[in-house]
Design a protein around this motif. Structure first.
Motif, mmCIF file in Angstrom:
data_model
loop_
_atom_site.group_PDB
_atom_site.id
_atom_site.type_symbol
_atom_site.label_atom_id
_atom_site.label_comp_id
_atom_site.label_asym_id
_atom_site.label_seq_id
_atom_site.Cartn_x
_atom_site.Cartn_y
_atom_site.Cartn_z
ATOM 1 N N THR A 1 83.894 73.290 2.085
ATOM 2 C CA THR A 1 83.605 74.386 1.160
ATOM 3 C C THR A 1 84.745 75.386 1.205
ATOM 4 N N GLN A 2 84.947 76.094 0.103
ATOM 5 C CA GLN A 2 86.009 77.085 0.032
ATOM 6 C C GLN A 2 85.587 78.424 0.618
ATOM 7 N N ASN A 3 84.290 78.616 0.819
ATOM 8 C CA ASN A 3 83.769 79.895 1.281
ATOM 9 C C ASN A 3 83.124 79.766 2.660
ATOM 10 N N ASN A 4 83.292 80.794 3.482
ATOM 11 C CA ASN A 4 82.669 80.790 4.802
ATOM 12 C C ASN A 4 81.159 80.912 4.712
ATOM 13 N N PHE A 5 80.682 81.697 3.733
ATOM 14 C CA PHE A 5 79.239 81.841 3.545
ATOM 15 C C PHE A 5 78.829 80.956 2.374
ATOM 16 N N ILE A 6 77.934 80.018 2.655
ATOM 17 C CA ILE A 6 77.561 78.990 1.680
ATOM 18 C C ILE A 6 76.411 79.466 0.793
ATOM 19 N N VAL A 7 76.584 79.286 -0.512
ATOM 20 C CA VAL A 7 75.529 79.571 -1.485
ATOM 21 C C VAL A 7 75.035 78.245 -2.063
ATOM 22 N N ILE A 8 73.736 78.020 -1.903
ATOM 23 C CA ILE A 8 73.107 76.790 -2.388
ATOM 24 C C ILE A 8 72.230 77.152 -3.583
ATOM 25 N N ALA A 9 72.570 76.627 -4.747
ATOM 26 C CA ALA A 9 71.814 76.904 -5.961
ATOM 27 C C ALA A 9 70.599 75.975 -6.023
ATOM 28 N N HIS A 10 69.415 76.540 -5.810
ATOM 29 C CA HIS A 10 68.166 75.775 -5.766
ATOM 30 C C HIS A 10 67.856 75.170 -7.136
ATOM 31 N N ARG A 11 67.874 73.845 -7.195
ATOM 32 C CA ARG A 11 67.659 73.093 -8.442
ATOM 33 C C ARG A 11 68.694 73.458 -9.511
ATOM 34 N N GLY A 12 69.870 73.831 -9.055
ATOM 35 C CA GLY A 12 70.931 74.257 -9.952
ATOM 36 C C GLY A 12 70.783 75.726 -10.304
ATOM 37 N N ASN A 13 71.704 76.209 -11.113
ATOM 38 C CA ASN A 13 71.619 77.591 -11.590
ATOM 39 C C ASN A 13 70.737 77.571 -12.835
ATOM 40 N N HIS A 14 69.429 77.767 -12.626
ATOM 41 C CA HIS A 14 68.463 77.596 -13.718
ATOM 42 C C HIS A 14 67.926 78.921 -14.251
ATOM 43 N N ASN B 1 75.218 73.976 18.573
ATOM 44 C CA ASN B 1 75.950 73.570 17.382
ATOM 45 C C ASN B 1 75.050 73.078 16.247
ATOM 46 N N ILE B 2 73.938 73.762 16.036
ATOM 47 C CA ILE B 2 73.044 73.449 14.924
ATOM 48 C C ILE B 2 72.981 74.660 13.998
ATOM 49 N N PRO B 3 73.628 74.588 12.833
ATOM 50 C CA PRO B 3 73.569 75.718 11.900
ATOM 51 C C PRO B 3 72.195 75.852 11.254
ATOM 52 N N ILE B 4 71.899 77.068 10.784
ATOM 53 C CA ILE B 4 70.648 77.353 10.086
ATOM 54 C C ILE B 4 70.990 77.746 8.651
ATOM 55 N N TRP B 5 70.398 77.034 7.695
ATOM 56 C CA TRP B 5 70.551 77.367 6.287
ATOM 57 C C TRP B 5 69.191 77.847 5.797
ATOM 58 N N LEU B 6 69.095 79.117 5.469
ATOM 59 C CA LEU B 6 67.794 79.692 5.133
ATOM 60 C C LEU B 6 67.517 79.672 3.632
ATOM 61 N N ASN B 7 66.225 79.623 3.300
ATOM 62 C CA ASN B 7 65.775 79.656 1.914
ATOM 63 C C ASN B 7 65.242 81.049 1.585
ATOM 64 N N THR B 8 65.739 81.625 0.507
ATOM 65 C CA THR B 8 65.158 82.860 -0.020
ATOM 66 C C THR B 8 64.802 82.572 -1.474
ATOM 67 N N LEU B 9 63.572 82.121 -1.686
ATOM 68 C CA LEU B 9 63.149 81.646 -2.994
ATOM 69 C C LEU B 9 61.945 82.439 -3.503
ATOM 70 N N GLU B 10 61.740 82.384 -4.809
ATOM 71 C CA GLU B 10 60.591 83.010 -5.458
ATOM 72 C C GLU B 10 60.502 84.499 -5.093
ATOM 73 N N VAL B 11 59.372 84.955 -4.544
ATOM 74 C CA VAL B 11 59.188 86.393 -4.290
ATOM 75 C C VAL B 11 60.116 86.906 -3.188
ATOM 76 N N GLU B 12 60.651 86.006 -2.360
ATOM 77 C CA GLU B 12 61.548 86.421 -1.274
ATOM 78 C C GLU B 12 63.016 86.369 -1.686
ATOM 79 N N ASP B 13 63.281 86.105 -2.956
ATOM 80 C CA ASP B 13 64.656 85.974 -3.415
ATOM 81 C C ASP B 13 65.161 87.327 -3.911
#
Length: 266
Positions: free
Chosen positions: A28-41, A220-232
């Motif tokens: 990835t080009q960025n240190n902080f990863i952005v994951i688009a949930h089901r794409g940018n919808h 060495n286990i990274p955590i990728w968190l979800n902030t979806l729906e009301v928590e987004d």
């Protein structure tokens, strides 16, 4: 006590502990990863080529996409087991032919839901994929990844029952999964990691604390968190970032990218 006994069992059967040294994380080009949930919808339907293209346009690092199978076992992109919630069709996807699936229209649009092949073809060389395996054969998905040379550009999210099957088929692809809700302590998290060949843990910020994230960082286990729906929202993003994580999955990728840039995290 259960976790302690389990850890002793792992010591007695070391073959259960998989080596992670060969796992290849997508670049990835960025240190902080952005994951688009089901794409940018935000303006287009989720889990479509259009939502994939929108995520590429704004510079997201990954697109999360749900994978199921048609009657013939062809991997396709669809979140629900039944097609009526998001398309003009009816019935179970698993009982629908691939031709009938490709002729469906997303509700209120003239957009066809994509096969995984079409999704991979569009994503190749442009963005990484976070494949959320709902119901699909690992061997068939892996064959497609090889065909489109996307092996090094995906992570696989699957249930714990699928992990060993996936590692057998694709040992170098990172496996992402959620921890059980009943584990709470750093010791229990470490025992869980020892029991499964996983590369990333996910969940919400409420499932972790700084002590647990520190322990996972040590092993060495990274955590990728979800902030979806009301928590987004910015409040949740701030709480997640305080745990010193480096990836968030969101339904609002453009707003999250702007937020991260303002806070000099991206």
């Amino acid at each position: 006590m259960v976790s302690y006994k389990f850890k002793i069992l792992l010591l007695l059967f070391p073959s259960l502990v998989f080596c992670q040294s060969k796992v290849i994380f997508p670049k990835t080009q960025n240190n902080f990863i952005v994951i688009a949930h089901r794409g940018n919808h935000v303006d287009v339907p989720e889990n479509t080529i259009e939502s994939l293209q929108k995520a590429i346009e704004i510079g997201a690092d990954y697109v999360e996409v749900d994978v199921r199978s048609t009657l013939e076992g062809v991997p396709v992109v669809m979140h629900d087991a039944n097609v009526e919630q998001t398309t003009d069709g009816k019935g179970k996807l698993s009982e629908m032919s691939t031709i009938d699936f490709r002729n469906l229209k997303i509700k209120g649009t003239n957009i066809n839901p994509p096969t995984l092949s079409a999704f991979l073809m569009e994503a190749k060389g442009k963005i990484n994929l976070y494949l959320n395996i709902k119901e699909a054969e690992p061997t068939k998905i892996f064959a497609l990844l090889e065909r489109y040379q996307m092996n090094n550009n995906v992570v696989i999210y699957c249930s714990r029952t699928q992990i060993f099957q996936w590692k057998k088929v694709a040992p170098t692809i990172p496996i992402v999964t959620s921890p059980p809700f009943n584990i709470k302590t750093p010791f229990e998290f470490e025992a869980f990691i020892l029991s499964f060949p996983i590369s990333v843990l996910v969940g919400t910020y409420k499932m972790y604390d700084t002590i647990i994230t520190q322990k996972l960082t040590e092993i060495n286990i990274p955590i990728w968190l979800n902030t979806l729906e009301v928590e987004d929202n910015t409040e949740s993003w701030n709480l997640a970032i305080k745990l010193v994580i480096k990836a968030l999955q969101t339904d609002r990728p453009q707003e999250l990218i702007t937020f991260l840039q303002k806070n000099k995290l991206r």
